[in-house]
Design a protein around this motif. Sequence first.
Motif, PDB file in Angstrom:
ATOM      1  N   MET A   1       0.807  -1.322  -0.051  1.00 32.58           N
ATOM      2  CA  MET A   1      -0.132   0.062   0.088  1.00 32.58           C
ATOM      3  C   MET A   1       0.858   1.192   0.056  1.00 32.58           C
ATOM      4  N   ASN A   2       0.420   2.281  -0.686  1.00 32.31           N
ATOM      5  CA  ASN A   2       1.080   3.517  -0.769  1.00 32.31           C
ATOM      6  C   ASN A   2       0.734   4.542   0.306  1.00 32.31           C
ATOM      7  N   ASN A   3       1.734   4.847   1.074  1.00 29.55           N
ATOM      8  CA  ASN A   3       1.471   5.457   2.383  1.00 29.55           C
ATOM      9  C   ASN A   3       1.749   7.150   2.294  1.00 29.55           C
ATOM     10  N   GLN A   4       2.103   7.554   1.055  1.00 30.79           N
ATOM     11  CA  GLN A   4       2.510   8.869   0.829  1.00 30.79           C
ATOM     12  C   GLN A   4       1.531   9.837   1.560  1.00 30.79           C
ATOM     13  N   TYR A   5       0.322   9.600   1.051  1.00 34.76           N
ATOM     14  CA  TYR A   5      -0.799  10.531   1.646  1.00 34.76           C
ATOM     15  C   TYR A   5      -0.935  10.247   3.071  1.00 34.76           C
ATOM     16  N   LEU A   6      -0.931   9.425   3.701  1.00 32.28           N
ATOM     17  CA  LEU A   6      -1.139   9.213   5.308  1.00 32.28           C
ATOM     18  C   LEU A   6       0.222  10.184   6.010  1.00 32.28           C
ATOM     19  N   GLU A   7       1.542   9.717   5.407  1.00 29.34           N
ATOM     20  CA  GLU A   7       2.652  10.580   5.669  1.00 29.34           C
ATOM     21  C   GLU A   7       2.540  12.111   5.555  1.00 29.34           C
ATOM     22  N   ASN A   8       1.815  12.345   4.598  1.00 29.74           N
ATOM     23  CA  ASN A   8       1.581  13.921   4.438  1.00 29.74           C
ATOM     24  C   ASN A   8       0.748  14.344   5.155  1.00 29.74           C
ATOM     25  N   ILE A   9      -0.478  13.547   5.559  1.00 27.43           N
ATOM     26  CA  ILE A   9      -1.540  14.295   6.539  1.00 27.43           C
ATOM     27  C   ILE A   9      -0.765  14.242   7.679  1.00 27.43           C
ATOM     28  N   HIS A  10      -0.160  13.300   8.136  1.00 26.68           N
ATOM     29  CA  HIS A  10       0.701  13.528   9.612  1.00 26.68           C
ATOM     30  C   HIS A  10       1.536  14.699   9.844  1.00 26.68           C
ATOM     31  N   ARG A  11       2.275  14.987   8.521  1.00 25.26           N
ATOM     32  CA  ARG A  11       3.192  16.227   8.654  1.00 25.26           C
ATOM     33  C   ARG A  11       2.434  17.385   8.773  1.00 25.26           C
ATOM     34  N   LEU A  12       1.293  17.440   8.022  1.00 23.67           N
ATOM     35  CA  LEU A  12       0.555  18.737   7.922  1.00 23.67           C
ATOM     36  C   LEU A  12      -0.170  18.910   9.212  1.00 23.67           C
ATOM     37  N   LEU A  13      -0.676  17.708   9.641  1.00 23.64           N
ATOM     38  CA  LEU A  13      -1.298  17.719  10.990  1.00 23.64           C
ATOM     39  C   LEU A  13      -0.331  18.472  12.055  1.00 23.64           C
ATOM     40  N   ASP A  14       0.847  18.021  11.902  1.00 25.40           N
ATOM     41  CA  ASP A  14       1.713  18.544  13.123  1.00 25.40           C
ATOM     42  C   ASP A  14       2.204  20.056  12.764  1.00 25.40           C
ATOM     43  N   GLN A  15       2.257  20.250  11.479  1.00 23.66           N
ATOM     44  CA  GLN A  15       2.774  21.569  11.196  1.00 23.66           C
ATOM     45  C   GLN A  15       1.454  22.661  11.339  1.00 23.66           C
ATOM     46  N   LEU A  16       0.096  22.125  11.507  1.00 28.23           N
ATOM     47  CA  LEU A  16      -1.086  22.896  11.628  1.00 28.23           C
ATOM     48  C   LEU A  16      -1.129  23.117  13.269  1.00 28.23           C
ATOM     49  N   ALA A  17      -0.685  22.181  14.079  1.00 26.98           N
ATOM     50  CA  ALA A  17      -0.801  22.242  15.470  1.00 26.98           C
ATOM     51  C   ALA A  17       0.446  23.183  15.886  1.00 26.98           C
ATOM     52  N   GLU A  18       1.560  23.463  15.309  1.00 26.43           N
ATOM     53  CA  GLU A  18       2.473  24.264  15.625  1.00 26.43           C
ATOM     54  C   GLU A  18       2.358  25.621  15.216  1.00 26.43           C
ATOM     55  N   THR A  19       1.684  25.961  14.126  1.00 27.30           N
ATOM     56  CA  THR A  19       1.629  27.299  13.502  1.00 27.30           C
ATOM     57  C   THR A  19       0.155  27.926  13.518  1.00 27.30           C
TER      58      THR A  19
END
Length: 243
Positions: free
Chosen positions: A1-19
Amino acid sequence: MNNQYLENIHRLLDQLAETQQSVIEAVSEVCANAIYHDRLLYFFGTGHSHMICEEPFYRAGGLACVYPILEPDLMLHSGASKSSAYERIQGLGNVVISQTPIQKGDVLFLISNSGRNAVIVDAAMEAHSLGATTIAVTSMNHTINVESRHPNGKRLFEVCDYVLDNGGAFGDASVSLEGLPQRIAPTSSVFDITLVNLVIINTTEKLLKKGMVPPVFTSANTDDGDVANKTILEEYKKRIPCL
């Protein structure tokens, strides 16, 4: 399974929480004050962004004082390509807002990933002229890399009181696949909805601290949902016609 999208979502969620914490806090305070003084939260977006307007509306666990502005010609079901043409028409946003009861003390969320089209810019300026507080929900990565399609040269973030940034990439789609020139899997809807729900949660907390129990819907698909919602619906149907 391609996990790129899940990885992007996790990264952006962390970014949202920080900014976005400070602006979520500020926007939530504005919303809480508006509701405390019996005003409404309005939501407007064109194309796919109209989905964000429906997310907080008549929703289990959602506030009853939410007014979605759902203009058929600017949504997809009346003609997807037509909606893209209509959202570029100068002056249409003014008409859309003028047909609502928006007034001083209300809050209008304007959702647009690019923030460049005339309708969304006009809608923000019209609501501001009526005394409403305006909140842009957009992608700064995208909007700073495009020119406005409004004659005044302004993009949405430049005409609103507050800006919530979903953090998405330019062009929205986030996953690259070998053999395909375009990226797939957009992220804006996921994070626009996340931002809206974070604002709703924090707004509700602030209202409770003010001593006000806000009008929150119970799921209509629970055994006691209809009874729990009856009084709220009777009150807000008078002010929100699409309830």
